[in-house]
Motif scaffolding. Structure first.
Motif, PDB file in Angstrom:
ATOM      1  N   GLY A  80     -19.365 -21.973  43.811  1.00 43.02           N
ATOM      2  CA  GLY A  80     -20.210 -23.267  44.071  1.00 43.02           C
ATOM      3  C   GLY A  80     -19.384 -24.578  43.919  1.00 43.02           C
ATOM      4  O   GLY A  80     -18.112 -24.567  44.021  1.00 43.02           O
ATOM      5  N   THR A  81     -20.187 -25.501  43.497  1.00 46.21           N
ATOM      6  CA  THR A  81     -19.375 -26.758  43.015  1.00 46.21           C
ATOM      7  C   THR A  81     -19.891 -27.300  41.786  1.00 46.21           C
ATOM      8  O   THR A  81     -20.822 -26.818  41.410  1.00 46.21           O
ATOM      9  N   ALA A  82     -19.391 -28.269  41.404  1.00 49.23           N
ATOM     10  CA  ALA A  82     -19.708 -28.676  39.983  1.00 49.23           C
ATOM     11  C   ALA A  82     -21.035 -29.524  40.009  1.00 49.23           C
ATOM     12  O   ALA A  82     -21.869 -28.985  39.260  1.00 49.23           O
ATOM     13  N   ALA A  83     -21.192 -30.051  41.325  1.00 47.95           N
ATOM     14  CA  ALA A  83     -22.627 -30.714  41.516  1.00 47.95           C
ATOM     15  C   ALA A  83     -23.534 -29.563  41.753  1.00 47.95           C
ATOM     16  O   ALA A  83     -24.925 -29.834  41.530  1.00 47.95           O
ATOM     17  N   ARG A  84     -23.258 -28.589  42.619  1.00 51.06           N
ATOM     18  CA  ARG A  84     -24.214 -27.660  42.993  1.00 51.06           C
ATOM     19  C   ARG A  84     -23.482 -26.090  42.447  1.00 51.06           C
ATOM     20  O   ARG A  84     -23.157 -25.495  43.457  1.00 51.06           O
ATOM     21  N   PRO A  85     -23.829 -25.757  41.323  1.00 49.75           N
ATOM     22  CA  PRO A  85     -23.168 -24.111  40.956  1.00 49.75           C
ATOM     23  C   PRO A  85     -24.319 -23.586  41.685  1.00 49.75           C
ATOM     24  O   PRO A  85     -25.423 -23.637  41.989  1.00 49.75           O
ATOM     25  N   ILE A  86     -23.687 -22.030  41.631  1.00 52.61           N
ATOM     26  CA  ILE A  86     -24.728 -20.978  42.181  1.00 52.61           C
ATOM     27  C   ILE A  86     -25.221 -20.418  40.803  1.00 52.61           C
ATOM     28  O   ILE A  86     -24.471 -20.428  39.886  1.00 52.61           O
ATOM     29  N   VAL A  87     -26.422 -19.978  40.673  1.00 53.69           N
ATOM     30  CA  VAL A  87     -27.098 -19.755  39.397  1.00 53.69           C
ATOM     31  C   VAL A  87     -27.475 -18.278  39.584  1.00 53.69           C
ATOM     32  O   VAL A  87     -27.887 -17.892  40.511  1.00 53.69           O
ATOM     33  N   LEU A  88     -27.034 -17.580  38.212  1.00 52.85           N
ATOM     34  CA  LEU A  88     -27.687 -16.202  38.199  1.00 52.85           C
ATOM     35  C   LEU A  88     -28.306 -16.361  37.003  1.00 52.85           C
ATOM     36  O   LEU A  88     -28.030 -16.669  35.678  1.00 52.85           O
ATOM     37  N   GLN A  89     -29.702 -15.815  37.073  1.00 51.76           N
ATOM     38  CA  GLN A  89     -30.686 -15.897  35.932  1.00 51.76           C
ATOM     39  C   GLN A  89     -31.802 -14.834  35.873  1.00 51.76           C
ATOM     40  O   GLN A  89     -31.949 -14.273  37.186  1.00 51.76           O
ATOM     41  N   PRO A  90     -32.618 -14.577  34.801  1.00 57.03           N
ATOM     42  CA  PRO A  90     -33.568 -13.920  34.908  1.00 57.03           C
ATOM     43  C   PRO A  90     -34.936 -14.228  35.777  1.00 57.03           C
ATOM     44  O   PRO A  90     -35.125 -15.421  35.567  1.00 57.03           O
ATOM     45  N   TYR A  91     -35.916 -13.521  36.074  1.00 59.00           N
ATOM     46  CA  TYR A  91     -37.192 -13.747  36.415  1.00 59.00           C
ATOM     47  C   TYR A  91     -38.040 -12.891  35.744  1.00 59.00           C
ATOM     48  O   TYR A  91     -38.015 -11.936  35.512  1.00 59.00           O
ATOM     49  N   HIS A 113     -17.445 -22.350  39.626  1.00 61.83           N
ATOM     50  CA  HIS A 113     -18.697 -23.115  39.552  1.00 61.83           C
ATOM     51  C   HIS A 113     -20.118 -22.098  39.741  1.00 61.83           C
ATOM     52  O   HIS A 113     -21.110 -22.317  40.354  1.00 61.83           O
ATOM     53  N   TRP A 114     -20.040 -20.894  38.796  1.00 62.38           N
ATOM     54  CA  TRP A 114     -21.219 -20.210  38.693  1.00 62.38           C
ATOM     55  C   TRP A 114     -21.856 -20.657  37.122  1.00 62.38           C
ATOM     56  O   TRP A 114     -21.171 -20.911  36.153  1.00 62.38           O
ATOM     57  N   LYS A 115     -23.102 -20.634  37.301  1.00 66.14           N
ATOM     58  CA  LYS A 115     -23.867 -20.888  35.849  1.00 66.14           C
ATOM     59  C   LYS A 115     -24.520 -19.482  35.784  1.00 66.14           C
ATOM     60  O   LYS A 115     -25.520 -19.171  36.414  1.00 66.14           O
ATOM     61  N   VAL A 116     -24.360 -18.629  34.656  1.00 66.55           N
ATOM     62  CA  VAL A 116     -24.831 -17.400  34.433  1.00 66.55           C
ATOM     63  C   VAL A 116     -25.797 -17.607  33.088  1.00 66.55           C
ATOM     64  O   VAL A 116     -25.162 -17.743  32.180  1.00 66.55           O
ATOM     65  N   ALA A 117     -27.072 -17.436  33.131  1.00 67.02           N
ATOM     66  CA  ALA A 117     -27.808 -17.349  31.842  1.00 67.02           C
ATOM     67  C   ALA A 117     -28.823 -16.210  31.718  1.00 67.02           C
ATOM     68  O   ALA A 117     -29.205 -15.616  32.816  1.00 67.02           O
ATOM     69  N   GLY A 118     -28.849 -15.970  30.419  1.00 68.67           N
ATOM     70  CA  GLY A 118     -29.900 -14.875  30.122  1.00 68.67           C
ATOM     71  C   GLY A 118     -29.651 -13.367  30.779  1.00 68.67           C
ATOM     72  O   GLY A 118     -30.641 -12.786  30.680  1.00 68.67           O
ATOM     73  N   ILE A 119     -28.476 -13.130  30.971  1.00 70.13           N
ATOM     74  CA  ILE A 119     -28.183 -11.729  31.366  1.00 70.13           C
ATOM     75  C   ILE A 119     -27.558 -10.699  30.094  1.00 70.13           C
ATOM     76  O   ILE A 119     -26.704 -11.605  29.411  1.00 70.13           O
ATOM     77  N   ARG A 120     -27.769  -9.686  30.229  1.00 66.15           N
ATOM     78  CA  ARG A 120     -27.164  -8.727  29.105  1.00 66.15           C
ATOM     79  C   ARG A 120     -26.146  -7.812  29.719  1.00 66.15           C
ATOM     80  O   ARG A 120     -26.379  -7.201  30.902  1.00 66.15           O
TER      81      ARG A 120
END
Length: 413
Positions: A80-91, A113-120
């Motif tokens: 990704g880029t700093a302005a447009r990271p690639i996101v990994l998240q739950p739904y 530039h990945w943003k990873v949230a909410g994963i175990r």
């Protein structure tokens, strides 16, 4: 139409790209189908292999279904880029998506530039999250039962681990008789440079060791420079932090600020570092400022700076350290200490200016805020932002700005 085209041409470079929505992908371990498109919850993929093979681009999002579980490696190699990271998240609803299995790594981030949230990530081969890329962020993840909850490899730099829960990472990678080489049970292991570890809760980094009896650290730094460790809550780990550097490598300029460290274990320590006489020394330029520590057991130590300690090895400012054992230990020219409050059975270091031995009057064993009348109130030296790793970090553990008259410890009264 002509005016719209002209307006678009006049936008700053990169602005148009930053407003283009990326593609959203979905993965459902129970009801997904790898033959489906993967671009909606109704057409979700089933396996993580589909994510690994996807041509992900800046701004894309990968969504893992809550309540799902995978015994596969998720390799995040795209950039990704700093302005447009690639996101990994739950739904969806339910428990956090979980990756596990000691036979393989769980989440491996080789891209940028990945943003990873909410994963175990639980009970993985080595680390719950392995990062060798740059500019990545873990936010609100969970890791447990690993050798390392999070491992930032030597190639990894400028990554952030924040607001995450790293619990019971209590396995050893090396645990054999002799050799002084046992290793493991890390909440976070940093081998890279310029990383930020902030706002995390780290507990239970504690494992049996044939060499040491027990081993483990909330945050260990080996061959990593200029890392900033701030505003973390550490409970029941063997050591909060231990630093080392292989000969020919460095672990220079690491900062520890506004951390709260408690433990009910029979032994433990806040900070361990080394001079040039040690096999994994010297570790230069470590700063420990405004930390609050309570380790009441008899076999505990506040800090240790050994095998050639000197002010260029360790500087301590405005800490509150209460232990049942030794408040601090230095040899050589000694560490550089000031503005701190200590309490313990003994010490082997020289108190610096404005440092005292006194009861700091913590609220409780686990609540290290200061009660009225504490000798830590107003005792701290006023420090420039460089001591904290930057002006953005000059707030106490609870987020309160530092005033003119400052208190020692992680909390301002």
């Amino acid at each position: 139409m002509k005016s719209l085209v002209v307006a678009l041409l006049l936008l700053p470079a990169g602005h148009l790209e930053s407003n283009v929505a990326g593609t959203a992908y979905y993965v459902d371990s129970k009801a997904g189908d790898d033959a489906a498109a993967g671009t909606s919850a109704a057409t979700a993929w089933k396996s993580l292999a589909m994510v690994n093979a996807a041509a992900l681009k800046p701004g894309d999002t990968v969504n893992l279904k809550r309540g799902g579980g995978w015994s596969e490696t998720l390799t995040l190699a795209a950039k990704g880029t700093a302005a447009r990271p690639i996101v990994l998240q739950p739904y969806g609803t339910g428990a956090a998506p979980k990756l596990s299995g000691q036979e393989q790594p769980c989440v491996v981030i080789t891209g940028n530039h990945w943003k990873v949230a909410g994963i175990r990530a639980s009970n993985c081969q080595w680390a719950g999250f392995e990062i060798s890329g740059d500019g990545n962020e873990l936010d609100g993840v969970a890791a447990d039962r690993n050798i390392a909850g999070v491992h930032v490899a030597p190639e990894g730099s400028r990554n952030t681990i924040r607001n995450s829960t790293l619990t019971g990472n209590d396995r050893m990678s090396v645990n054999d008789d002799g050799g002084d080489n046992d290793s493991g049970a890390f909440g976070v292991l940093l081998n890279g440079d310029d990383n930020l570890v902030t706002g995390n809760t780290i507990t239970g980094s504690y494992a049996a060791s044939k060499d040491y009896g027990v081993d483990g650290a909330a945050i260990e730094i080996f061959n990593g420079d200029r890392n900033r460790i701030t505003h973390n809550l550490s409970r029941d780990n063997v050591t909060f932090t231990e630093l080392g550097a292989r000969k020919g490598s460095t672990a220079t300029g690491n900062v520890f600020a506004f951390n709260v460290v408690t433990s009910s274990r029979k032994l433990g320590s806040f900070l361990v570092t080394r001079g040039s006489g040690h096999v994994v020394g010297p570790v230069k330029g470590t700063l420990a400022v405004h930390n609050s520590v309570y380790l009441p057991a008899a076999k505990t130590i506040g800090w240790s700076c050994h095998d050639g300690c000197a002010p260029g090895i360790l500087k301590l400012r405005n800490n509150v350290i209460v232990v049942g054992g030794e408040m601090g230990w230095e040899d050589g020219k000694g560490a550089d200490d000031a503005g701190s409050v200590y309490l313990g059975r003994k010490k082997r270091f020289t108190l610096g200016p404005k440092s005292v031995i006194a009861d700091p009057r913590f609220v409780s064993r686990t609540d290290l805020r200061l009660r009225p009348g504490s000798p830590a109130v107003g005792r701290a030296a006023v420090l420039s932002p460089v001591w904290f790793g930057g002006s953005a970090i000059t707030k106490d553990f609870a987020g309160k700005a530092l005033g003119g008259a400052r208190d020692a410890g992680a909390y301002q009264h």
